[in-house]
Design an enzyme around this catalytic site. Structure first.
Site, PDB file in Angstrom:
ATOM      1  N   LEU A   1      -9.511   5.903 -20.999  1.00 54.63           N
ATOM      2  CA  LEU A   1      -9.606   7.107 -21.277  1.00 54.63           C
ATOM      3  C   LEU A   1     -10.176   8.044 -20.122  1.00 54.63           C
ATOM      4  CD1 LEU A   1      -9.531   9.374 -23.614  1.00 54.63           C
ATOM      5  CD2 LEU A   1     -12.189   9.393 -23.658  1.00 54.63           C
TER       6      LEU A   1
ATOM      7  N   ARG B   1      -9.151  13.194 -13.448  1.00 52.24           N
ATOM      8  CA  ARG B   1      -9.855  12.313 -12.335  1.00 52.24           C
ATOM      9  C   ARG B   1      -8.646  11.296 -11.842  1.00 52.24           C
ATOM     10  NH1 ARG B   1     -16.084  10.938 -13.883  1.00 52.24           N
ATOM     11  NH2 ARG B   1     -14.916   9.735 -15.576  1.00 52.24           N
TER      12      ARG B   1
ATOM     13  N   ASN C   1      -6.014  12.349 -21.480  1.00 53.59           N
ATOM     14  CA  ASN C   1      -6.471  13.680 -22.249  1.00 53.59           C
ATOM     15  C   ASN C   1      -6.397  14.884 -21.423  1.00 53.59           C
ATOM     16  OD1 ASN C   1      -7.070  12.883 -24.663  1.00 53.59           O
ATOM     17  ND2 ASN C   1      -9.432  12.643 -24.395  1.00 53.59           N
TER      18      ASN C   1
ATOM     19  N   ARG D   1      -9.176   7.862 -27.955  1.00 55.51           N
ATOM     20  CA  ARG D   1      -9.457   6.519 -27.525  1.00 55.51           C
ATOM     21  C   ARG D   1      -9.264   5.560 -28.524  1.00 55.51           C
ATOM     22  NH1 ARG D   1     -14.877   6.629 -24.337  1.00 55.51           N
ATOM     23  NH2 ARG D   1     -13.836   4.997 -23.333  1.00 55.51           N
TER      24      ARG D   1
ATOM     25  N   ASP E   1     -14.293   3.417 -19.678  1.00 50.95           N
ATOM     26  CA  ASP E   1     -14.129   4.600 -19.142  1.00 50.95           C
ATOM     27  C   ASP E   1     -13.487   4.496 -17.663  1.00 50.95           C
ATOM     28  OD1 ASP E   1     -15.264   5.991 -21.070  1.00 50.95           O
ATOM     29  OD2 ASP E   1     -17.239   6.018 -20.318  1.00 50.95           O
ATOM     30  N   ASP E   2     -12.869   5.411 -17.128  1.00 48.22           N
ATOM     31  CA  ASP E   2     -12.300   5.417 -15.949  1.00 48.22           C
ATOM     32  C   ASP E   2     -13.261   5.187 -14.737  1.00 48.22           C
ATOM     33  OD1 ASP E   2     -13.271   7.930 -15.774  1.00 48.22           O
ATOM     34  OD2 ASP E   2     -11.260   9.171 -15.530  1.00 48.22           O
ATOM     35  N   ASP E   3     -14.567   5.390 -15.041  1.00 47.41           N
ATOM     36  CA  ASP E   3     -15.424   5.306 -14.060  1.00 47.41           C
ATOM     37  C   ASP E   3     -16.502   4.115 -14.176  1.00 47.41           C
ATOM     38  OD1 ASP E   3     -16.681   6.385 -16.185  1.00 47.41           O
ATOM     39  OD2 ASP E   3     -17.943   7.792 -14.919  1.00 47.41           O
TER      40      ASP E   3
ATOM     41  N   ASP F   1     -18.518   7.522 -29.235  1.00 44.97           N
ATOM     42  CA  ASP F   1     -19.008   6.014 -29.141  1.00 44.97           C
ATOM     43  C   ASP F   1     -20.109   5.746 -30.378  1.00 44.97           C
ATOM     44  OD1 ASP F   1     -20.714   7.896 -28.069  1.00 44.97           O
ATOM     45  OD2 ASP F   1     -20.939   6.950 -26.024  1.00 44.97           O
TER      46      ASP F   1
END
Length: 996
Positions: A745, A749, A774, A805, A821-823, A910
């Site tokens: 998701l 970024r 998103n 997601r 998560d992307d990070d 979550d």
């Protein structure tokens, strides 16, 4: 000898002198010596220098004189020699410079050779690593090829559909209706297994079979439910089931003969009503049996009230009344499940109704009222309870004996002549009737039978009164006479007392709710009995049914023993023992299951209709309609090809083979279409659809993979086991090999996202990557997407929602989903270890960052907590594996209010997934490795660092508890590491993972 003695004597005298001399004198003597000695030395040296200079000058004079005498030839030779020496020096210097240059050159060559050697070593190790991985991949491909060759499960085509003939022959139904069963009265040829169970609904407007208007709510809600059902067909020629809606009828049925005529005139009745379902769905408490005296042929009867002579087990169906909404969520109508013990241990409200010759008998009601008077209670407390109740019973039964006597002992009641009939006879005691009905299928009972039946009900009241007096601390709530309005049922049945709100308030405060079956044992169910059951399930009072002959709704599929206590009336004296032996844990579990039954099958007309159709579909062995997958719209416009870039291989922290790099392959779908090993109708979830795979599939015995069922299995060391090397070559475990899909998701970024995708290159068992975009704007056209060896799909979303997601996208072809998560920075070995753990715990969330819920003592509410703790109850889905089955449930089955709350806060998705999985499985998640949080250097500020983020999560937790009616999260006190972690092993063995 004398000399030695002299020397010894001198040494002794000197020592004696030193011991006697003063320290100051000694210091002075030393200073004098130090001053005099340098002066003398200086003087002596100066004289020597003067003498030397004089002699040197003389010598120099002589040398000059000698030099003058040297010949010119010798001087010339000397010059040549000097020049030669200079040349030799220059030559030596040049050679030395050359040697230094050569030394430096050789040193540089050695350095470059050393560097090259190191590069070759690195390349060798990398190639060795790739070779080992390639060997594993080749071996895996070889096994896959053998499996394809030896495949023992044929790919068969579905059978062709058997279409009914245009003109069907009339088949004579059984001589009596009670002989009907599915195999004698149902036409299976219209319902092939691959037909999809087509259902045709007769229009109420076009076919008004009852001659009376059907209740508007029932008509509209049933029609809406059937038309939206995936089984509905508008073509009656291909229908498997024909559904006829008869009621609830406003004002009741007035003409049974007219109903029979209208049914036989239906266009697809085919003379006997085969494959027709006649539905009488109650909306009001006064719903009546509309089929008494009606020839329904081979049609299936569905309603809330039956007699034993009418009800055909396994053919007809008992359903609950439709007293709620037409469709939608119903959780906000329900009380919480806890506490286990409520104010009243047991409650009952009712007024016994008995009609004799058209007049209501007041005897039993009066006797009960008398036993409730203060004087009677005092007598009971004084030990006179037996005498009081025995006297009332003796007064009651003889007075009513006349009502049980037959006018003609030889003829059945339905054959009595009009002049022989006694108005005081009670023939309807054995029939499901309202007080104004005269049945045609009355069975005969003698006076002794009636007396015994009435005595049983009186003994029930007697035992309840004893219980109330003997155990006042349990605060029983019994009302045997209605103080307010009452709802009358069939003859010999306890009426409902009070308004809906009054009964609701009492049930809210009751741990158990008593339901007494009608006195007439031939009545297997009534509308009022189903209303009492409906209300008890709804308000969390566990139903206790006295009368084990009572038929409960959807009895084919529902395990009622998990939610209801059913006892024969003879067990009334042991009821208190039974109730008091039930633990709080069992009470809460039964209440939870009761709530699940009510929400899933009772709460709305739509849920009743879904369960009705599911019952007959299951009887026929036809699979449910497949659940729909969410389409995966690509973010890129058609024809646009995004820029790609080659990326270097990921430098692993440890050069270890984590598994083969395989070509992507999907998980096998729909393997269990015709097996019913799971009790889906008694589990929380969705029993109305079939799923491509679920996390609850059975495990084969251990030796099966070596004896004929090896397809897809990859045992460690081919079954012999092993340590790290063998472990890395195969997935092992208890299920066949598989892959997983990564779902990322992201929101505005791009650089962080590209790094996250790049880190996945070379990851074993990876099927594909889905990026849930998103962000409001599409990706930049000049953005370079990394080539990582698998497909990367960027999904366009309709709106910025965290619920996206968990959508069950059709592009996800694997059972396992890794949501990140992307990070989130995860090493390859961490991901593979998490995947291996999930394969052994497929029904649970398996992931990395753990959290827990805590009880706030001050506010008496729940709170979300992210501190380090020895107990966990949640694993955040920012880095976690879960089964795709839960994506379906999250998106289609979980109450909409939870998804709305996630959108409102832009938070808590979550938590919602953890609540859902724990609610379904009643198990906590599993945390792997020591990861607790993820740090992303250079990433933009995340939402989770804001204090409002935690405040919203506190609110989410308490709101989710309200929706579910209880706290489904469970604690766990362990995390999972690999088997040989921190275990000392020999140097020739490898660990499963070097750092896990």
């Amino acid at each position: 000898m004398a000399t030695c003695e002299h020397k010894n004597g001198g040494r002794a005298g000197f020592v004696h002198w030193l011991t006697r001399i003063r320290l100051t004198r000694l210091i002075g003597l030393l200073l004098t010596i130090l001053i005099i000695v340098p002066l003398v030395a200086h003087y002596y040296i100066s004289n020597l220098a003067i003498d030397g200079s004089t002699s040197n000058e003389g010598h120099r004079t002589r040398k000059i004189q000698d030099h003058d005498e040297i010949s010119n030839s010798k001087l010339l030779d000397l010059r040549f020699q000097i020049d030669d020496l200079k040349r030799i020096k220059a030559s030596v210097n040049n050679e030395l410079r050359d040697l230094e240059n050569r030394r430096l050159h050789l040193h540089n060559e050695i350095s470059s050779y050393n560097t090259h050697i190191e590069e070759l070593k690195d390349a060798y190790e990398k190639n060795q690593f790739k070779l080992e991985q390639l060997k594993v991949t080749i071996e895996n491909a070889r096994l896959e090829k053998e499996e394809i060759i030896k495949r023992s499960i044929p790919e068969v085509l579905a059978p062709k559909r058997i279409l009914p003939a245009a003109s069907e022959l009339y088949v004579t139904p059984p001589t009596t209706s009670w002989q009907c069963s599915m195999h004698t009265c149902f036409d299976y040829s219209r319902c092939p297994l691959t037909s999809g169970f087509p259902v045709y609904l007769y229009s109420v407007e076009d076919y008004p079979v009852t001659g009376s208007p059907v209740d508007t709510f029932i008509k509209l809600s049933v029609t809406q439910s059937v038309l939206s059902c995936p089984h509905y067909t508008s073509d009656p020629k291909i229908a498997c089931i024909y559904l006829v809606l008869l009621g609830d009828i406003n004002g009741g049925l007035h003409n049974a003969t007219g109903l029979e005529t209208q049914l036989h005139q239906l266009p697809y009745w085919n003379g006997d009503g085969r494959n027709h379902i006649l539905l009488n769905l109650a909306r009001y408490y006064g719903n009546k049996d509309v089929f008494d005296g009606v020839d329904t042929g081979r049609a299936i009867l569905v309603q809330s009230s039956f007699t034993d002579s009418q009800y055909r087990e396994g053919f007809d169906l008992v359903i609950p009344p439709s007293l709620g909404l037409s469709h939608g969520d119903t959780w906000d109508e329900l009380p919480p499940i806890v506490p286990a013990s409520r104010r009243h241990l047991l409650s009952f409200q009712g007024d016994y109704q008995l009609v004799m010759g058209g007049a209501r008998s007041q005897n039993l009601a009066n006797d009960i009222a008398a036993s409730q008077s203060p004087d009677s209670q005092l007598a009971n407390q004084g030990g006179q309870l037996d005498k009081v109740n025995r006297g009332a019973k003796q007064d009651f039964l003889p007075q009513n004996k006349q009502y049980f006597e037959q006018a003609d002992g030889e003829r059945p009641l339905n054959q009595l002549d009009e002049e022989d009939s006694n108005p005081n006879i009670m023939p309807h005691f054995r029939n499901l009737l309202h007080m104004d009905e005269i049945p045609q299928n009355v069975q005969r009972l003698n006076a002794v039978d009636h007396s015994s039946l009435l005595e049983v009900d009186f003994n029930i009241v007697d035992a309840l009164k004893r219980m109330q007096v003997t155990f006042p601390g349990d605060n029983f709530h019994f009302e045997f006479v209605c103080s307010k309005e009452r709802v009358i049922g069939v003859n010999g049945e306890w009426c409902l007392c009070g308004a809906d709100s009054d009964r609701r308030d009492h049930l809210h405060e009751s741990t158990f709710s008593l339901i007494i079956a009608p006195t007439n044992i031939s009545v297997v169910t009534t509308t009022l009995t189903q209303v009492r059951l409906y209300e008890a399930l709804k308000y969390g009072a566990i139903p206790v049914i006295l009368g084990d002959h009572t038929k409960l709704p959807f009895g084919d599929l529902l395990a009622w023993h998990q939610a209801v206590i059913t006892l024969p009336k003879a067990r009334i004296t042991e009821l208190y023992l039974i109730l008091r032996s039930i633990s709080d844990a069992d009470i809460l579990e039964m209440r939870r299951r009761s709530r699940m039954i009510w929400e899933t099958y009772f709460g709305t007309t739509d849920s009743i209709m879904k369960m009705l159709l599911a019952t007959f579909r299951t009887r026929l062995g036809i699979t449910a309609a497949p659940v729909k997958d969410e389409p995966t719209p690509n973010i890129f416009a058609p024809g646009f090809e995004p820029l790609r870039s080659e990326v270097a291989d990921i430098q692993l922290q440890a050069d270890e083979v984590l598994g083969p790099v395989e070509a992507p392959f999907p998980s096998v779908r729909y393997r269990r279409n015709y097996t019913r090993l799971d009790d889906w109708f008694n589990m929380a979830g969705d029993p109305f659809h079939s799923y491509p795979f679920t996390p609850f599939e059975p495990m084969m015995p251990g030796e099966a993979k070596f004896k004929g069922s090896s397809l897809g299995f990859r045992p460690i060391g081919k079954g012999e086991g092993g340590s790290g090397k063998e472990f890395s070559e195969a997935l092992g475990g208890n299920v066949p090999r598989e892959q997983f899909t990564v779902v990322i998701l992201t929101y505005e970024r791009e650089a962080v996202l590209i790094d996250a995708i790049t880190r996945l290159k070379g990851l074993p068992h990876l099927n594909k990557v889905l990026v849930v975009w998103n962000s409001p704007e599409p990706p930049a056209e000049d953005l370079h997407w990394p080539e990582i060896g698998v497909q990367v799909i960027v999904v366009r979303t309709a709106k910025n929602s965290l619920n996206n997601r968990f959508l069950p996208y059709d592009a996800i072809e694997t059972e396992a989903i890794l949501s990140i998560d992307d990070d989130a920075h995860l090493r390859h070995d961490e991901i593979i270890f998490g995947f291996r753990v999930w394969r052994e715990n497929r029904d649970r969330i398996v992931g990395f960052p753990g959290r827990f819920h805590a009880w706030n003592l001050k506010d008496q509410s729940w709170a979300y907590n992210s501190n380090y703790s020895c107990e966990l109850s949640m694993v955040l889905t920012g880095a976690a594996f879960f089964h795709k089955y839960y994506s379906y449930l999250y998106s289609y089955v979980m109450p909409q209010a939870i998804r709305d709350k996630v959108d409102e806060y832009l938070n808590c998705e979550d938590l919602a997934m953890n609540f859902l999985v724990s609610h379904i499985t009643r198990k906590p998640p599993i945390k792997v490795t020591s990861r607790w949080t993820f740090h992303c250097p250079g990433c933009p500020k995340a939402l989770s660092v804001d204090d409002s983020h935690f405040q919203e999560r506190h609110k989410c937790v308490n709101f989710f508890v309200k929706v579910y009616g209880y706290m489904p999260l469970l604690y766990t006190q362990y995390r999972v590491d690999s088997v040989l972690f921190k275990t000392r092993i020999s140097h020739n063995k490898q660990k499963c993972f070097k750092f896990i």
